[in-house]
Write a protein that holds these residues in place. Sequence first.
Motif, PDB file in Angstrom:
ATOM      1  N   ARG A 105       0.824  -1.207   0.000  1.00  0.00           N
ATOM      2  CA  ARG A 105       0.000   0.000   0.000  1.00  0.00           C
ATOM      3  C   ARG A 105       0.859   1.258   0.000  1.00  0.00           C
ATOM      4  O   ARG A 105       0.576   2.223  -0.706  1.00  0.00           O
ATOM      5  CB  ARG A 105      -0.929  -0.010   1.212  1.00  0.00           C
ATOM      6  CG  ARG A 105      -1.856   1.206   1.272  1.00  0.00           C
ATOM      7  CD  ARG A 105      -2.905   1.057   2.350  1.00  0.00           C
ATOM      8  NE  ARG A 105      -2.308   0.926   3.676  1.00  0.00           N
ATOM      9  CZ  ARG A 105      -2.366  -0.177   4.418  1.00  0.00           C
ATOM     10  NH1 ARG A 105      -2.974  -1.255   3.973  1.00  0.00           N
ATOM     11  NH2 ARG A 105      -1.806  -0.219   5.617  1.00  0.00           N
ATOM     12  N   TYR A 108       2.273   2.116  -3.522  1.00  0.00           N
ATOM     13  CA  TYR A 108       1.280   2.750  -4.384  1.00  0.00           C
ATOM     14  C   TYR A 108       0.975   4.176  -3.928  1.00  0.00           C
ATOM     15  O   TYR A 108       0.781   5.077  -4.752  1.00  0.00           O
ATOM     16  CB  TYR A 108      -0.003   1.914  -4.416  1.00  0.00           C
ATOM     17  CG  TYR A 108       0.103   0.672  -5.263  1.00  0.00           C
ATOM     18  CD1 TYR A 108       0.409   0.747  -6.623  1.00  0.00           C
ATOM     19  CD2 TYR A 108      -0.100  -0.597  -4.710  1.00  0.00           C
ATOM     20  CE1 TYR A 108       0.504  -0.388  -7.408  1.00  0.00           C
ATOM     21  CE2 TYR A 108      -0.008  -1.740  -5.492  1.00  0.00           C
ATOM     22  CZ  TYR A 108       0.296  -1.633  -6.838  1.00  0.00           C
ATOM     23  OH  TYR A 108       0.402  -2.763  -7.619  1.00  0.00           O
ATOM     24  N   GLN A 109       0.934   4.395  -2.617  1.00  0.00           N
ATOM     25  CA  GLN A 109       0.652   5.733  -2.106  1.00  0.00           C
ATOM     26  C   GLN A 109       1.749   6.714  -2.498  1.00  0.00           C
ATOM     27  O   GLN A 109       1.471   7.857  -2.876  1.00  0.00           O
ATOM     28  CB  GLN A 109       0.490   5.692  -0.583  1.00  0.00           C
ATOM     29  CG  GLN A 109      -0.788   5.021  -0.120  1.00  0.00           C
ATOM     30  CD  GLN A 109      -0.835   4.880   1.386  1.00  0.00           C
ATOM     31  OE1 GLN A 109       0.182   4.645   2.045  1.00  0.00           O
ATOM     32  NE2 GLN A 109      -2.027   5.006   1.952  1.00  0.00           N
ATOM     33  N   LEU A 111       3.780   6.481  -5.128  1.00  0.00           N
ATOM     34  CA  LEU A 111       3.693   6.711  -6.568  1.00  0.00           C
ATOM     35  C   LEU A 111       2.522   7.635  -6.899  1.00  0.00           C
ATOM     36  O   LEU A 111       2.624   8.493  -7.780  1.00  0.00           O
ATOM     37  CB  LEU A 111       3.572   5.390  -7.314  1.00  0.00           C
ATOM     38  CG  LEU A 111       4.789   4.449  -7.206  1.00  0.00           C
ATOM     39  CD1 LEU A 111       4.491   3.116  -7.855  1.00  0.00           C
ATOM     40  CD2 LEU A 111       6.026   5.097  -7.825  1.00  0.00           C
ATOM     41  N   GLU A 112       1.406   7.483  -6.193  1.00  0.00           N
ATOM     42  CA  GLU A 112       0.258   8.364  -6.418  1.00  0.00           C
ATOM     43  C   GLU A 112       0.581   9.807  -6.056  1.00  0.00           C
ATOM     44  O   GLU A 112       0.031  10.747  -6.630  1.00  0.00           O
ATOM     45  CB  GLU A 112      -0.935   7.885  -5.593  1.00  0.00           C
ATOM     46  CG  GLU A 112      -1.594   6.624  -6.144  1.00  0.00           C
ATOM     47  CD  GLU A 112      -2.744   6.156  -5.273  1.00  0.00           C
ATOM     48  OE1 GLU A 112      -2.942   6.749  -4.187  1.00  0.00           O
ATOM     49  OE2 GLU A 112      -3.445   5.208  -5.672  1.00  0.00           O
ATOM     50  N   ARG A 113       1.517   9.989  -5.114  1.00  0.00           N
ATOM     51  CA  ARG A 113       1.921  11.332  -4.702  1.00  0.00           C
ATOM     52  C   ARG A 113       3.086  11.857  -5.534  1.00  0.00           C
ATOM     53  O   ARG A 113       3.758  12.810  -5.151  1.00  0.00           O
ATOM     54  CB  ARG A 113       2.288  11.323  -3.219  1.00  0.00           C
ATOM     55  CG  ARG A 113       1.110  10.991  -2.305  1.00  0.00           C
ATOM     56  CD  ARG A 113       1.504  10.963  -0.845  1.00  0.00           C
ATOM     57  NE  ARG A 113       0.362  10.558  -0.030  1.00  0.00           N
ATOM     58  CZ  ARG A 113       0.149  10.979   1.213  1.00  0.00           C
ATOM     59  NH1 ARG A 113       0.993  11.820   1.766  1.00  0.00           N
ATOM     60  NH2 ARG A 113      -0.902  10.564   1.877  1.00  0.00           N
ATOM     61  N   LYS A 114       3.362  11.210  -6.663  1.00  0.00           N
ATOM     62  CA  LYS A 114       4.422  11.614  -7.597  1.00  0.00           C
ATOM     63  C   LYS A 114       5.820  11.423  -7.022  1.00  0.00           C
ATOM     64  O   LYS A 114       6.760  12.148  -7.382  1.00  0.00           O
ATOM     65  CB  LYS A 114       4.243  13.074  -8.047  1.00  0.00           C
ATOM     66  CG  LYS A 114       2.859  13.405  -8.561  1.00  0.00           C
ATOM     67  CD  LYS A 114       2.482  12.558  -9.766  1.00  0.00           C
ATOM     68  CE  LYS A 114       1.113  12.934 -10.301  1.00  0.00           C
ATOM     69  NZ  LYS A 114       0.669  12.047 -11.415  1.00  0.00           N
ATOM     70  N   ALA A 145       0.436   0.741 -11.411  1.00  0.00           N
ATOM     71  CA  ALA A 145       0.561   2.184 -11.194  1.00  0.00           C
ATOM     72  C   ALA A 145       0.779   2.944 -12.495  1.00  0.00           C
ATOM     73  O   ALA A 145       0.664   4.170 -12.522  1.00  0.00           O
ATOM     74  CB  ALA A 145       1.712   2.472 -10.231  1.00  0.00           C
TER      75      ALA A 145
END
Length: 209
Positions: A105, A108-109, A111-114, A145
């Motif tokens: 988790r 992914y978090q 990567l989602e935050r760049k 992702a």
Amino acid sequence: MDAPLDPLVHPDPTHPSRLYRWIRRTVSLTGVENIPQPPFLIAANHQAWYDPAFIIPFFPESPVTYTMAKRETVFNRAWKRRLLPLVGVFPISPARGELDEAGVRTVYQILERKGVVLMFPEGRYSRGRAIRQLKVGIGYFALQAGVPVVPVSVTGTNFLYPFRRIEVSIGQAIRPDPPAWWALSQRAAAVVENVRRALMSGLQRRRKS
């Protein structure tokens, strides 16, 4: 990911800590031409526990390049729990070489935050130029992702002594093919768009009549 970020993870990839910036400036930056825009994954061979210190400085200062370490053995002291998140290290509790749910988790978090995540697909140390069989987890992360993977080869960190040369080679980014369901989703979206246009066209004809 709706779950809260692990408190032992540096929360903002775009604002590195002072300690992170200081460590990075101890090594010259090279290989910029092969580094894509974030977010992305870094896949490196693994010769020693301090490999990240010879990899992270070659990447841009911001966003933070994160890496992982065992919660039970590396984050086992209060001072470590304060210090390590400042340099982008976050905790995992792997079982049989596989990431735990919280670790997955977190990746992914980030990567989602760049952010950028450094991973060692071998799962444990190799020696010399031999590379162990790579685990497929990094491939799943890249596909799910939708981010590229930057391969980094490191030699010379298995035995450190004065004046020994450490070589770091940053390869061209590997952009994985999207999974089949992505292509199907795109085709479905194209059908829906054609339907929308047809409906709009029909409405416009009725207004004219």
